[in-house]
Design a protein around this motif. Structure first.
Motif, PDB file in Angstrom:
ATOM      1  N   LEU A 158     -76.333 -98.452  43.743  1.00  0.00           N
ATOM      2  CA  LEU A 158     -75.464 -99.360  44.493  1.00  0.00           C
ATOM      3  C   LEU A 158     -75.362-100.735  43.843  1.00  0.00           C
ATOM      4  O   LEU A 158     -76.278-101.200  43.175  1.00  0.00           O
ATOM      5  CB  LEU A 158     -75.980 -99.517  45.920  1.00  0.00           C
ATOM      6  N   ASP A 159     -74.233-101.388  44.102  1.00  0.00           N
ATOM      7  CA  ASP A 159     -74.045-102.770  43.677  1.00  0.00           C
ATOM      8  C   ASP A 159     -74.109-103.672  44.914  1.00  0.00           C
ATOM      9  O   ASP A 159     -74.352-103.176  46.021  1.00  0.00           O
ATOM     10  CB  ASP A 159     -72.743-102.927  42.886  1.00  0.00           C
ATOM     11  N   ASN A 209     -69.434 -99.241  39.464  1.00  0.00           N
ATOM     12  CA  ASN A 209     -68.527 -98.535  38.560  1.00  0.00           C
ATOM     13  C   ASN A 209     -69.225 -98.035  37.301  1.00  0.00           C
ATOM     14  O   ASN A 209     -68.900 -96.964  36.791  1.00  0.00           O
ATOM     15  CB  ASN A 209     -67.324 -99.408  38.199  1.00  0.00           C
ATOM     16  N   ALA A 210     -70.193 -98.758  36.764  1.00  0.00           N
ATOM     17  CA  ALA A 210     -70.875 -98.337  35.543  1.00  0.00           C
ATOM     18  C   ALA A 210     -71.707 -97.074  35.752  1.00  0.00           C
ATOM     19  O   ALA A 210     -71.935 -96.313  34.806  1.00  0.00           O
ATOM     20  CB  ALA A 210     -71.767 -99.465  35.028  1.00  0.00           C
ATOM     21  N   ARG A 248     -61.319 -93.315  42.333  1.00  0.00           N
ATOM     22  CA  ARG A 248     -60.409 -92.845  43.370  1.00  0.00           C
ATOM     23  C   ARG A 248     -60.812 -93.237  44.787  1.00  0.00           C
ATOM     24  O   ARG A 248     -59.968 -93.331  45.660  1.00  0.00           O
ATOM     25  CB  ARG A 248     -60.277 -91.326  43.276  1.00  0.00           C
ATOM     26  N   ALA A 249     -62.095 -93.419  45.029  1.00  0.00           N
ATOM     27  CA  ALA A 249     -62.571 -93.764  46.375  1.00  0.00           C
ATOM     28  C   ALA A 249     -63.982 -94.341  46.266  1.00  0.00           C
ATOM     29  O   ALA A 249     -64.681 -94.103  45.284  1.00  0.00           O
ATOM     30  CB  ALA A 249     -62.584 -92.526  47.274  1.00  0.00           C
ATOM     31  N   GLU A 250     -64.393 -95.073  47.293  1.00  0.00           N
ATOM     32  CA  GLU A 250     -65.755 -95.596  47.317  1.00  0.00           C
ATOM     33  C   GLU A 250     -66.746 -94.453  47.520  1.00  0.00           C
ATOM     34  O   GLU A 250     -66.460 -93.480  48.204  1.00  0.00           O
ATOM     35  CB  GLU A 250     -65.937 -96.562  48.484  1.00  0.00           C
TER      36      GLU A 250
END
Length: 154
Positions: A29-30, A37-38, A76-78
């Motif tokens: 998680l960020d 994203n990474a 495309r989605a979380e």
């Protein structure tokens, strides 16, 4: 359907012959509390490496290595924690020295990311790309993405 149009269409997991599952980790998680994203590059790497390094599939060759030369990701989605993911992979193209994969990450039946990755066969001594042989191409036959045709052997 051309390749770029297919990349933009919503992927179907059943079109990807190689699949594996994993868990979303809290460490993925960020600060926005979704998967960074990474981290998706790691998910796609896990799919490729798990397939390619399994010697029973005959995709790894003594004195040669597959190297990643391109990675294009479509977010495309979380994706959130906790949860499980299912990753899919299918060969979509052969080049002179390369194999292109279409890859996906699904969660709860929904595609959250897709990618196109290109790997090149490298001679470990010369460090130069090596042309694919008909035998190498044939070894990828079980992993073709649904709707992908093998080139005609010459």
């Amino acid at each position: 359907m051309n390749a770029s149009a297919r990349l933009d269409a919503t992927p179907r997991l059943e079109d990807f012959p190689y699949r594996l599952t994993d868990n979303v980790r809290f460490a993925d998680l960020d600060p926005n509390q979704h998967v960074n994203n990474a981290v998706y590059a790691t998910y796609f790497e896990t799919g490729r490496v798990t397939l390619m390094k399994d010697r029973s599939y005959g995709l790894t060759f003594e004195g040669f290595a597959w190297i990643l030369v391109r990675l294009d990701i479509h977010f495309r989605a979380e994706l959130r924690w906790p949860g499980a993911i299912e990753m899919g992979l299918g060969v979509s193209k052969f080049g002179r020295t390369s194999v292109t994969f279409d890859q996906v990450v699904f969660s709860e039946g929904r595609c959250v990311a897709s990618a196109r990755t290109v790997t090149v066969l490298l001679d470990e001594i010369s460090r130069k790309p090596t042309p694919l042989t008909p035998e190498i191409i044939a070894s990828f036959r079980p992993w073709l993405r649904r709707g992908t045709e093998l080139p005609i052997a010459t």
